[in-house]
Design an enzyme around this catalytic site. Structure first.
Site, mmCIF file in Angstrom:
data_model
loop_
_atom_site.group_PDB
_atom_site.id
_atom_site.type_symbol
_atom_site.label_atom_id
_atom_site.label_comp_id
_atom_site.label_asym_id
_atom_site.label_seq_id
_atom_site.Cartn_x
_atom_site.Cartn_y
_atom_site.Cartn_z
ATOM 1 N N SER A 85 28.619 51.791 -55.161
ATOM 2 C CA SER A 85 27.848 52.331 -56.284
ATOM 3 C C SER A 85 28.628 53.521 -56.832
ATOM 4 O O SER A 85 29.479 54.085 -56.134
ATOM 5 C CB SER A 85 26.439 52.742 -55.836
ATOM 6 O OG SER A 85 26.494 53.597 -54.718
ATOM 7 N N ASP A 120 18.484 72.451 -56.478
ATOM 8 C CA ASP A 120 18.941 73.779 -56.041
ATOM 9 C C ASP A 120 18.078 74.870 -56.668
ATOM 10 O O ASP A 120 17.518 74.685 -57.747
ATOM 11 C CB ASP A 120 20.401 73.991 -56.468
ATOM 12 C CG ASP A 120 21.355 73.214 -55.579
ATOM 13 O OD1 ASP A 120 21.146 73.226 -54.349
ATOM 14 O OD2 ASP A 120 22.290 72.594 -56.109
ATOM 15 N N PHE A 123 33.459 73.889 -55.479
ATOM 16 C CA PHE A 123 32.051 73.496 -55.563
ATOM 17 C C PHE A 123 31.552 72.703 -54.369
ATOM 18 O O PHE A 123 30.393 72.800 -54.010
ATOM 19 C CB PHE A 123 31.663 72.899 -56.926
ATOM 20 C CG PHE A 123 32.105 71.512 -57.226
ATOM 21 C CD1 PHE A 123 33.117 71.278 -58.137
ATOM 22 C CD2 PHE A 123 31.472 70.421 -56.639
ATOM 23 C CE1 PHE A 123 33.510 69.990 -58.436
ATOM 24 C CE2 PHE A 123 31.866 69.131 -56.938
ATOM 25 C CZ PHE A 123 32.898 68.912 -57.836
HETATM 26 P P1 FAD Z 1 15.894 68.052 -49.416
HETATM 27 O O1 FAD Z 1 16.370 66.786 -48.843
HETATM 28 O O2 FAD Z 1 14.503 68.121 -49.832
HETATM 29 O O3 FAD Z 1 16.184 69.202 -48.405
HETATM 30 C C1 FAD Z 1 17.484 69.349 -47.888
HETATM 31 C C2 FAD Z 1 17.419 70.142 -46.605
HETATM 32 O O4 FAD Z 1 17.100 71.497 -46.900
HETATM 33 C C3 FAD Z 1 16.372 69.636 -45.686
HETATM 34 O O5 FAD Z 1 16.988 68.911 -44.689
HETATM 35 C C4 FAD Z 1 15.631 70.844 -45.187
HETATM 36 O O6 FAD Z 1 15.848 71.007 -43.827
HETATM 37 C C5 FAD Z 1 16.196 71.967 -45.969
HETATM 38 N N1 FAD Z 1 15.157 72.624 -46.720
HETATM 39 C C6 FAD Z 1 14.582 72.192 -47.853
HETATM 40 N N2 FAD Z 1 13.683 73.083 -48.295
HETATM 41 C C7 FAD Z 1 13.729 74.096 -47.412
HETATM 42 C C8 FAD Z 1 13.059 75.313 -47.322
HETATM 43 N N3 FAD Z 1 12.169 75.679 -48.245
HETATM 44 N N4 FAD Z 1 13.348 76.118 -46.278
HETATM 45 C C9 FAD Z 1 14.257 75.767 -45.353
HETATM 46 N N5 FAD Z 1 14.933 74.622 -45.394
HETATM 47 C C10 FAD Z 1 14.660 73.806 -46.393
HETATM 48 N N6 FAD Z 1 21.295 68.340 -57.520
HETATM 49 C C11 FAD Z 1 20.927 68.335 -58.825
HETATM 50 O O7 FAD Z 1 20.537 69.392 -59.355
HETATM 51 N N7 FAD Z 1 20.988 67.205 -59.588
HETATM 52 C C12 FAD Z 1 21.372 66.009 -59.070
HETATM 53 O O8 FAD Z 1 21.424 64.998 -59.772
HETATM 54 C C13 FAD Z 1 21.766 65.965 -57.679
HETATM 55 N N8 FAD Z 1 22.139 64.805 -57.093
HETATM 56 C C14 FAD Z 1 22.451 64.783 -55.757
HETATM 57 C C15 FAD Z 1 22.771 63.574 -55.165
HETATM 58 C C16 FAD Z 1 23.089 63.511 -53.816
HETATM 59 C C17 FAD Z 1 23.429 62.171 -53.198
HETATM 60 C C18 FAD Z 1 23.096 64.707 -53.030
HETATM 61 C C19 FAD Z 1 23.484 64.655 -51.576
HETATM 62 C C20 FAD Z 1 22.761 65.915 -53.619
HETATM 63 C C21 FAD Z 1 22.425 65.983 -54.979
HETATM 64 N N9 FAD Z 1 22.061 67.177 -55.597
HETATM 65 C C22 FAD Z 1 21.702 67.186 -56.926
HETATM 66 C C23 FAD Z 1 22.073 68.445 -54.838
HETATM 67 C C24 FAD Z 1 20.700 68.799 -54.253
HETATM 68 O O9 FAD Z 1 19.792 69.012 -55.306
HETATM 69 C C25 FAD Z 1 20.843 70.063 -53.420
HETATM 70 O O10 FAD Z 1 21.616 69.839 -52.290
HETATM 71 C C26 FAD Z 1 19.533 70.760 -53.067
HETATM 72 O O11 FAD Z 1 19.818 72.033 -52.519
HETATM 73 C C27 FAD Z 1 18.680 70.029 -52.066
HETATM 74 O O12 FAD Z 1 17.993 68.974 -52.641
HETATM 75 P P2 FAD Z 1 17.621 67.729 -51.691
HETATM 76 O O13 FAD Z 1 16.727 66.802 -52.366
HETATM 77 O O14 FAD Z 1 18.846 67.202 -51.104
HETATM 78 O O15 FAD Z 1 16.798 68.543 -50.595
#
Ligand code: FAD
Length: 304
Positions: A21, A115, A226
């Site tokens: 993908s 983020d 980054f």
């Molecule tokens: P989650 O999976 O919800 O959390 C990630 C980890 O952070 C968890 O394991 C948890 O332990 C920890 N965590 C979460 N919340 C808390 C908290 N409040 N306190 C303590 N620990 C916590 N970003 C964008 O803006 N746009 C995108 O299109 C985008 N695409 C992405 C695609 C992929 C495949 C990946 C891997 C990342 C992408 N990101 C994107 C980045 C992502 O938004 C960031 O890494 C963000 O910080 C975490 O979002 P998540 O959904 O991965 O978090």
């Protein structure tokens, strides 16, 4: 060796060749749009399982992500997946975004928390009326649209905010319990990190595909900055390979292709048969690496 759950295939590809993908970001200018479409047209015949389009930090690309996804649906036979984050928006707004996608025929969302608007490394504060976690977003999408596939993130080096791997995998577990059926990893360069993470995930009984996210480093210096901010370790051996090439983009490209091809070939040798490529909207390296994986063009463009 670690066993990797085989991905669901869509029947477009011979079962023995890997499933791939591609990830794109929405273009900002007309020129970037032209370049993205050159990339899409070059990569489409490789028959990816899906192509995803990112969602800018803080929702900044909401319209551009939507229009890129809509154009992919209209002009190609590719299956688009729209990234979506919970950042900076009440639930109603996020729900409207999902509804619009569903209405135009999108059936795959990459659901993320996102983020902090104050920058990576600062504390994340959810919108008071928004989804508080990515798992809540996944649950809501799956509840309202059971025909929507939801992919989520996974972190072989754990997310920088996770205190430890247990807490990190708790979050993955919550997303799977909420209905996510695929995880895509953050970029990593040391395959052992991926396999160790996968072992931890499988030991928890999580059996969804955990697809390695592969990033060919077109511009090492820039990419290093980054990916490091996002929590990915850049090993010394990798930095050494790019040493002295700051002003030599041609050689850098060859080195980048060799490094990424080596990484995917080693993963494939150990049974990994699904790869997600962070294309950076460029086709050349990803096309070459796919070729080395045995993938050949098959004419995925929509007939006129
Ligand atoms: P989650 O999976 O919800 O959390 C990630 C980890 O952070 C968890 O394991 C948890 O332990 C920890 N965590 C979460 N919340 C808390 C908290 N409040 N306190 C303590 N620990 C916590 N970003 C964008 O803006 N746009 C995108 O299109 C985008 N695409 C992405 C695609 C992929 C495949 C990946 C891997 C990342 C992408 N990101 C994107 C980045 C992502 O938004 C960031 O890494 C963000 O910080 C975490 O979002 P998540 O959904 O991965 O978090």
């Amino acid at each position: 060796m670690t066993e990797v759950t085989p991905p669901a295939t869509d029947g477009r590809r011979a079962p023995e060749s890997p499933d791939i993908s591609f990830e794109f970001f929405p273009p900002k200018t007309e020129e970037m749009e032209k370049s993205l479409w050159g990339t899409i047209n070059r990569l489409a015949p490789l028959g990816p399982n899906f192509v995803s389009v990112t969602y800018g930090a803080g929702g900044s690309t909401r319209e551009r992500t939507h229009s890129t996804i809509a154009r992919i649906l209209a002009e190609t036979n590719l299956t688009p997946a729209a990234h979506l984050t919970c950042v900076n928006a009440p639930r109603g707004e996020i729900d409207d975004v999902v509804a619009r996608y569903h209405e135009v025929g999108v059936r795959h969302i990459v659901a993320l928390r996102g983020d902090p608007t104050t920058g990576i490394g600062t504390a994340y504060v959810a919108h008071p009326d928004g989804y508080q976690t990515s798992a809540e977003l996944v649950a809501s999408i799956r509840k309202r649209y059971p025909d929507m596939e939801v992919s989520v993130s996974a972190y072989p080096e754990k997310h920088p905010e996770s205190p430890d791997f247990d807490a990190d995998i708790d979050m993955l577990q919550a997303k799977v319990d909420a209905g996510a059926s695929r995880a895509i990893t953050q970029v990593f360069f040391d395959n052992d990190l991926y396999f160790r993470y996968l072992d931890r995930v499988r030991k928890r009984g999580i059996d969804i595909p955990v697809v390695p996210g592969i990033m060919p480093m077109h511009n090492f210096k820039q990419a290093r900055g980054f990916v490091t901010r996002a929590g990915t370790t850049v090993p010394d051996w990798l930095a050494e390979k790019f040493e002295g090439l700051d002003d030599d983009p041609e050689t850098r490209k060859l080195v980048a292709a060799t490094v990424a091809a080596g990484q995917v070939q080693k993963l494939a040798k150990h049974g990994v048969d699904t790869f997600h490529f962070y294309t950076m909207n460029r086709a050349d390296l990803v096309f070459a690496i796919s070729h080395l994986l045995g993938i050949r063009p098959q004419g995925a463009q929509k007939a006129a």
